[in-house]
Scaffold this active site. Structure first.
Site, PDB file in Angstrom:
ATOM      1  N   CYS B  52       0.838  -1.210   0.000  1.00  0.00           N
ATOM      2  CA  CYS B  52       0.000   0.000   0.000  1.00  0.00           C
ATOM      3  C   CYS B  52       0.869   1.255   0.000  1.00  0.00           C
ATOM      4  CB  CYS B  52      -0.906  -0.017   1.228  1.00  0.00           C
ATOM      5  SG  CYS B  52      -1.669   1.582   1.561  1.00  0.00           S
ATOM      6  N   CYS B  55       0.570   3.236   3.564  1.00  0.00           N
ATOM      7  CA  CYS B  55       0.949   2.708   4.877  1.00  0.00           C
ATOM      8  C   CYS B  55       2.275   3.339   5.321  1.00  0.00           C
ATOM      9  CB  CYS B  55       1.057   1.183   4.820  1.00  0.00           C
ATOM     10  SG  CYS B  55      -0.527   0.330   5.038  1.00  0.00           S
ATOM     11  N   HIS B 116      -4.170   0.462   8.093  1.00  0.00           N
ATOM     12  CA  HIS B 116      -4.689   0.220   6.749  1.00  0.00           C
ATOM     13  C   HIS B 116      -6.162  -0.201   6.762  1.00  0.00           C
ATOM     14  CE1 HIS B 116      -4.143  -0.805   2.482  1.00  0.00           C
ATOM     15  NE2 HIS B 116      -4.851  -1.900   2.703  1.00  0.00           N
ATOM     16  N   ASN B 156     -13.425   9.811  -1.514  1.00  0.00           N
ATOM     17  CA  ASN B 156     -14.101   8.755  -2.264  1.00  0.00           C
ATOM     18  C   ASN B 156     -13.887   7.480  -1.487  1.00  0.00           C
ATOM     19  OD1 ASN B 156     -14.925  10.253  -4.545  1.00  0.00           O
ATOM     20  ND2 ASN B 156     -12.855  10.170  -5.378  1.00  0.00           N
ATOM     21  N   SER B 164      -9.164   3.934  -5.365  1.00  0.00           N
ATOM     22  CA  SER B 164      -8.246   2.898  -5.838  1.00  0.00           C
ATOM     23  C   SER B 164      -7.343   2.380  -4.720  1.00  0.00           C
ATOM     24  CB  SER B 164      -7.426   3.406  -7.023  1.00  0.00           C
ATOM     25  OG  SER B 164      -6.715   4.567  -6.670  1.00  0.00           O
ATOM     26  N   HIS B 167      -6.786   2.004   1.876  1.00  0.00           N
ATOM     27  CA  HIS B 167      -6.235   2.703   3.046  1.00  0.00           C
ATOM     28  C   HIS B 167      -7.063   3.980   3.268  1.00  0.00           C
ATOM     29  CE1 HIS B 167      -2.697   3.228   5.792  1.00  0.00           C
ATOM     30  NE2 HIS B 167      -3.352   4.369   5.951  1.00  0.00           N
ATOM     31  N   HIS B 169      -8.313   7.393   3.421  1.00  0.00           N
ATOM     32  CA  HIS B 169      -7.713   8.668   3.018  1.00  0.00           C
ATOM     33  C   HIS B 169      -8.730   9.538   2.292  1.00  0.00           C
ATOM     34  CE1 HIS B 169      -7.553   6.616  -0.853  1.00  0.00           C
ATOM     35  NE2 HIS B 169      -7.270   7.766  -1.437  1.00  0.00           N
ATOM     36  N   GLN B 171      -8.952  13.554  -0.050  1.00  0.00           N
ATOM     37  CA  GLN B 171      -8.169  14.426  -0.924  1.00  0.00           C
ATOM     38  C   GLN B 171      -8.575  15.880  -0.702  1.00  0.00           C
ATOM     39  OE1 GLN B 171      -7.354  13.187  -4.976  1.00  0.00           O
ATOM     40  NE2 GLN B 171      -8.623  11.375  -4.720  1.00  0.00           N
TER      41      GLN B 171
END
Ligand SMILES: O=P(O)(O)O[C@H]1O[C@H](CO)[C@@H](O)[C@H](O)[C@H]1O
Ligand SMILES: O=P(O)(O)O[C@H]1O[C@H](CO)[C@@H](O)[C@H](O)[C@H]1O
Lengths: 374, 374
Positions: B52, B55, B116, B156, B164, B167, B169, B171
């Site tokens: 990943c 990570c 993760h 998203n 995609s 993990h 996250h 933006q």
């Protein structure tokens, strides 16, 4: 200073139909994709499927038996989103921000062809002409029904675009209100036609004695632009191009290019053949792009109803509509990697990764012979 | 005559933020689904994944090595859609309809947590408070950079929504222009605030000495409406509800409910904790609805930049923004059957199959203890 290159530098383009921008980020197409992989879109299907509710002679969800039709078949959707009038009167709104607007109308389904395995891309132009005739008939029939204001013809193709039956078919939702998106487009067309600051070009004239927004745009793309870099294909009366403001990777706008045509009812016999022909050319190229049955949502925008087949001055406002077809296909890189219009796109602004010019050039390079037939 | 029943009869509702309608067709939810089935959304993941790129200690796509971070981590997106200034000057438009607007800015990625396998729904409120702090920091940092006009924070979640990397996250895209959707919302808020025909209620007042559109709406839902039928959950300072005009099946609008708050920078310390708390409550209920890691796009709308933490009259226009979070989740019937916003929705108008009231009632019934932890 560095030269601006639309194929490299992020920029925005304005969509004059919706009044929104699209963010073009061509440099993003290099990014590796580790996200969702689409399952293969089935291309080999039986000609007849005993379990399909659209195949001739089969039973539908509502229990009716389909005719053994030879060309097209139209029926009222068994799970319609809009129901025929009268709808009961809505109660007073508890607050002005919470108003309820009842809406009625009709939802029709149109099977394109008895063969379960053929799509627009694989049907003969003759068969597509019959579909166009059916669209005209349903536009006229529903559009003259009392209270109907708009007839929305569309097709969802491919499971990726929410289609739940691979049998080739489209839908027609007719409503007692002009829906939000055509409403906005019509307002944009009217604003453009009445804007005294717009200098008319040599484009064909429409209502109000001036070129409409789309006549003007198409005239530039087809007759003025030297590169014709967004044109995918044209024939005698129509053009299909990736518009300057395209959002979907291989979006296409398809429309009459020689004169202002408000609706499918205004098409001459020759134009109707041209229309069927270009629908075939576009969908064949789509399938050939990634050698798959290309998914898309397709829809026809045109004159609100009641339908008229003449263009009189008293009807200028409605006839400002310029018949056009939108194709919104999600695939981006291959038959299995699509573009997701999510996060930023839903919250902030449409965004695309390849330029419309690159998309048009790749579609132009596709054969007009379907890959399964060659 | 029959009584109008919003839970049975098709109708339209108006979205005052976007100016568009949504068609509500509750009777459609009975229709059988034979279309696409979503693959299971992974819920059991390793705590650390050596492959990943988010990570701690791992290598990213651009070759950088991640810190061994303990809480959050922020870095510039290796495949940014917008690039830092200066962008070269665009050439003159060959036609007024084909203008190019260069745009620059910055795209940041924000890892929510080193683990993760944890999402917002499974993080402690303390951890979410750190994410809120990071949002405030990045809003302030990017928002004070020269030329930046808007900071769009979003997430998203789930492969279904184009994510995609599982993990946890989000933006942050910061741009030199206010993007189309916030631009439109801000215009709606300003129009409402300046409309002399709107009679102010007892809702809290904002800029121009009047309740803003959202203060007014929330006041009705939380303090006037007897049924509170669209409220999912509220805490000391915030409310989460399925708005009257929701498009996505289980869409949520989450916002401060007691006073007009233009941005995350305006939050008091207590409000910040309330914000983290309600984000936890909402995402837990989402996961519990279908016992899966619930996919969505989430985004924060707030004051355009530069950020200010005071509310002065000279800044009324920008401060008309009322901080809110949109959650747009696609699932409709189960963990594997989603709503497709396609054909009619893309061509004509948003359309939904269950009423917002029904959606809110089902979310209210969900536990606040995550199903994996109970
Ligand atoms: O940047 P990511 O997470 O790789 O990409 C995802 O979010 C972006 C912003 O909403 C979208 O443009 C992409 O289509 C989506 O796959
Ligand atoms: O009517 P269908 O084909 O079953 O359903 C499809 O098209 C409709 C109209 O665009 C959408 O509302 C549905 O979400 C989609 O699955």
């Amino acid at each position: 200073a560095e030269q601006f290159d639309p194929a490299t530098h992020p920029h925005r383009r304005f969509n004059p139909l919706t009044g929104e921008y699209v963010l073009v980020s061509p440099q993003r197409s290099n990014r590796p994709w580790q996200g969702q992989i689409e399952p293969p879109q089935l291309t080999v299907l039986p000609q007849y499927d005993p379990k399909c509710y659209l195949c001739p002679g089969n039973e539908r969800a509502g229990g009716q038996i389909n005719e053994t039709y030879e060309h097209t078949m139209v029926f009222v959707n068994d799970y319609a989103a809009i129901l025929p009038p009268p709808s009961p009167i809505a109660p007073a709104a508890p607050h002005p921000l919470l108003a309820t607007q009842p809406v009625d109308g009709q939802c029709d389904v149109l099977a394109f062809h008895p063969r379960h395995d053929l799509t627009l891309a694989r049907l003969a132009v003759d068969d597509i002409t019959r579909i166009v005739d059916e669209w005209i008939a349903v536009y006229k029939r529903r559009g003259t029904q009392e209270g109907i204001k708009y007839v929305q013809i569309f097709e969802n193709k491919g499971t990726m675009m929410g289609c739940s039956n691979t049998h080739p078919h489209g839908q027609v939702w007719s409503l007692g209100e002009v829906p939000s998106i055509p409403y906005m487009e019509l307002a944009s067309l009217a604003r453009y036609a009445m804007n005294p600051n717009v200098a008319p070009s040599h484009a064909p004239r429409g209502p109000f004695g001036r070129p409409c927004l789309l006549c003007e745009y198409i005239h530039f793309e087809v007759s003025v632009s030297e590169s014709q870099s967004r044109v995918v294909v044209k024939n005698e009366h129509f053009v299909a191009l990736v518009p300057w403001w395209a959002t979907w990777p291989f979006e296409i706008l398809l429309l009459p290019r020689l004169r202002h045509v408000p609706s499918i009812l205004h098409l001459t016999k020759e134009e109707k053949l041209s229309f069927a022909n270009i629908l075939s050319l576009v969908t064949k190229r789509y399938d050939n792009l990634f050698s798959c049955s290309f998914a898309y949502s397709m829809g026809i925008h045109q004159r609100p109803t009641p339908p008229k087949d003449e263009c009189t001055d008293s009807d200028n406002e409605a006839n400002i509509a310029h018949l056009h077809v939108h194709f919104f296909p999600p695939l981006l890189r291959s038959a299995s990697v699509r573009k997701f219009l999510v996060g930023f796109e839903l919250m902030a602004e449409a965004q695309r990764d390849i330029t419309p010019e690159e998309a048009a050039s790749r579609l132009r390079a596709c054969s007009e012979v379907h890959y399964l037939d060659s």
